[in-house]
Write an enzyme that holds these catalytic residues in place. Structure first.
Site, PDB file in Angstrom:
ATOM      1  N   CYS A 171       0.801  -1.222   0.000  1.00 12.50           N
ATOM      2  CA  CYS A 171       0.000   0.000   0.000  1.00 12.50           C
ATOM      3  C   CYS A 171       0.834   1.272   0.000  1.00 12.50           C
ATOM      4  O   CYS A 171       0.291   2.368   0.007  1.00 12.50           O
ATOM      5  CB  CYS A 171      -0.950   0.025   1.196  1.00 12.50           C
ATOM      6  SG  CYS A 171      -2.225  -1.234   1.111  1.00 12.50           S
ATOM      7  N   GLU A 184     -12.439  -1.064   2.203  1.00 14.19           N
ATOM      8  CA  GLU A 184     -11.362  -0.663   1.290  1.00 14.19           C
ATOM      9  C   GLU A 184     -11.296  -1.659   0.132  1.00 14.19           C
ATOM     10  O   GLU A 184     -11.059  -1.302  -1.013  1.00 14.19           O
ATOM     11  CB  GLU A 184     -10.043  -0.660   2.061  1.00 14.19           C
ATOM     12  CG  GLU A 184      -8.946   0.080   1.363  1.00 14.19           C
ATOM     13  CD  GLU A 184      -7.699   0.159   2.231  1.00 14.19           C
ATOM     14  OE1 GLU A 184      -7.604   1.109   3.032  1.00 14.19           O
ATOM     15  OE2 GLU A 184      -6.825  -0.725   2.121  1.00 14.19           O
ATOM     16  N   HIS A 227     -13.239   9.679  -7.495  1.00 12.18           N
ATOM     17  CA  HIS A 227     -12.303  10.021  -8.567  1.00 12.18           C
ATOM     18  C   HIS A 227     -11.266  11.050  -8.113  1.00 12.18           C
ATOM     19  O   HIS A 227     -10.968  12.012  -8.816  1.00 12.18           O
ATOM     20  CB  HIS A 227     -13.050  10.505  -9.820  1.00 12.18           C
ATOM     21  CG  HIS A 227     -13.676   9.370 -10.569  1.00 12.18           C
ATOM     22  ND1 HIS A 227     -14.900   8.866 -10.232  1.00 12.18           N
ATOM     23  CD2 HIS A 227     -13.234   8.613 -11.607  1.00 12.18           C
ATOM     24  CE1 HIS A 227     -15.190   7.856 -11.046  1.00 12.18           C
ATOM     25  NE2 HIS A 227     -14.201   7.682 -11.889  1.00 12.18           N
TER      26      HIS A 227
END
Lengths: 148, 148, 148, 148, 148, 148
Positions: free
Chosen positions: B25, B135, B75
């Site tokens: 990550c 997530e 976005h």
């Protein structure tokens, strides 16, 4: 500090049978079990800590449960010690992965069994909050710390 | 009167990176975040009230969270203020929608951030009960009023 | 003999940006991509073959796509070569996993890219039938052998 | 007239083992199988027909497959005739619902078996188009009329 | 060039009743309809085109179907012209959004109706490939260009 | 002893209308309702009891709710007694299955109604913990014993 719950999802493919039961589940059959494990703690607030912002690294929670539960019960057959399980030994390679357990392997009892395994494996500061096990898409059993 | 919880679901498509982290990550990557917001209150019991029988109109709860969270984070790219985010400014139009936040953008910290936003927006008589953020399909973090 | 299609599901967490595009996707953002790969062939009918009754072992199909697609694109950032991608190099560790591709990374073009990778890796007798990629829960692109 | 496909979904909980196989599936284990059956035909265009506007009444398609497949294979154990299945007879009540089949019970072969059963049961004017069987959430096999 | 299918998902909440039918659906009841629309074409290969790499912009496909189908049928009641629908007019505001259609509103006939609407709205170079409508989680009807 | 929660899932297809409301829901429309019922108790620990290891047999919990809620509300129309429901009687067979209720049939009020029905039907030692009703895929209302 804020307490946050963190949940990981797992699945495994297992057969079982309920001994001395009066429904369809008395027969050897199987399920795609879905398991949700929820822990609770405070996210680390230390920007020098590699795990900054996490209660527990998702990948650590993943491996704890994968190693001790999923990899052991996946593609296995679970049977109560009181059932005639010794006859199963003659099945040889079809019976290579099995668990003779000292409880009737209902969804409820499996949850309790998993709770006991997971609780001993969590790092300090992280507490087990909830374990939920789906036997089918419409049936589940769930242990919650607040009930016990 | 009976207390009832009301939950709405939202999703948004966001990129992030975890600065000074030791796993995958740390790289810029993204998720289809799933967000569940649960509030609690007593359904209105007044047949002259247009909202009779509701804790909060689903469409009101929808727009509160959509306006202040979904439409802003969808976005976009979220990055910790300590990461070298200024270099990102040179990306021009690819960096038009971004959030430099004062916390490591883990799932846990994003939940706390969203809790603080939502709490200030709820009408009187309606309390925030739970915010849960996925997530990935198998990893989520969750704030609950009863834990805090 | 009967022809049977076999499908495996994969997911990966990826960021992208569409260069010179007029919508929200021009910004760096991300998705939890869901990928379905379908092959077609005749199940092996030979009781001495360890793979008796299979078109391809599910675990073989799993590793082919995992090794060549999922493990490479997961937790990465994909960008078109015409975008100002060189400026991203300065992001150092946040940019450790990236793909500069010679096509606009739309869902459609990613599918074509994946088709070309997978086709070269299948064993004899097994043909690629369909590749479907979900960018979000409600948007997907799909290549099918019968269309091409 | 327009041809329309009609699909019904079913699930059942079954154990199996793959005899003489070299992977985890050689052990007795189980799955929550998900089955999709698709037929094709022209919707009835006759306002005096009680089934006006239908290719086949959803509830008729439901009962055909439920009676002949779901109710028989649910909560059962399926094993290849070449496996040492006779030893299983000693398990008595745990083995009350089982199927000794003349094929390795892979997902592919089960689909072919189900296709043969369903095809003989459809009313005139309704043709079998597709049968898709999920062994796990990420693995499926599928028969399609256009491939055969 | 490669042909690619592009699919968008929609849902809407609608009531209907099947006139002169012999099952439960003869009563006024409702469903959360799920609609999948699939078009096929070649991704634009022109780096100066804002839609480079797309068969059709997902958001364009979204709005075509949203404007002409979802926004009209959502939260409405659909009834066959041969049913005693004029009596419904007296329901006033409860009957503000309704559709009296010249076909029995089965899942199959609704699909055909939607196909006719969508086909006339697609831009040049983009063809309708498939429309699939779920009436319930386990029942769907589907039109496919290759069948007709 | 350990307390365990047991949950069953149900769905039903129902139409409703909200009388004197100012949104889209004032019109007759419908939903595929999803219902989750959770009870809590201690698994039976008695190997001579056929229900050994169970809080309540999943199939018993299934039939209690199916008989008293699902089979009654499925394929029906629910309307508030204050709405002009008598005019609906003229619809004859389209109105054979309906419920005139003394509350606005919002998701919240339906949950309270179901709670009252289920609570009276549970066997001794088993308590109702939670009832959650989804009106759409993104909107739900929920009663929990700990809130009331």
């Amino acid at each position: 500090m804020t307490k946050i719950r963190v949940t990981k999802f797992y699945d495994f493919e297992m057969a079982h049978a309920l001994w001395n039961y009066d429904g369809l589940c008395k027969n050897i059959h199987g399920h795609s079990y879905k398991l949700y494990v929820t822990v609770i703690g405070e996210p680390i607030d230390d920007e020098n800590n590699l795990k900054n912002g996490m209660v527990i690294d998702f990948s650590d929670l993943k491996s704890i449960v994968k190693d001790q539960i999923v990899d052991k019960f996946d593609h296995s057959f679970v049977v109560y010690k009181n059932a005639p399980h010794k006859k199963l030994l003659e099945l040889n390679e079809m019976y290579a992965r099995h668990h003779v357990v000292d409880f009737q392997p209902t969804c409820e009892n499996l949850v309790v069994h998993f709770v006991n395994i997971i609780r001993s494996l969590l790092p300090e500061g992280v507490k087990l909050k909830n374990v939920k096990l789906y036997e089918t898409a419409s049936s589940s059993a769930e242990w919650d710390a607040d009930d016990n």
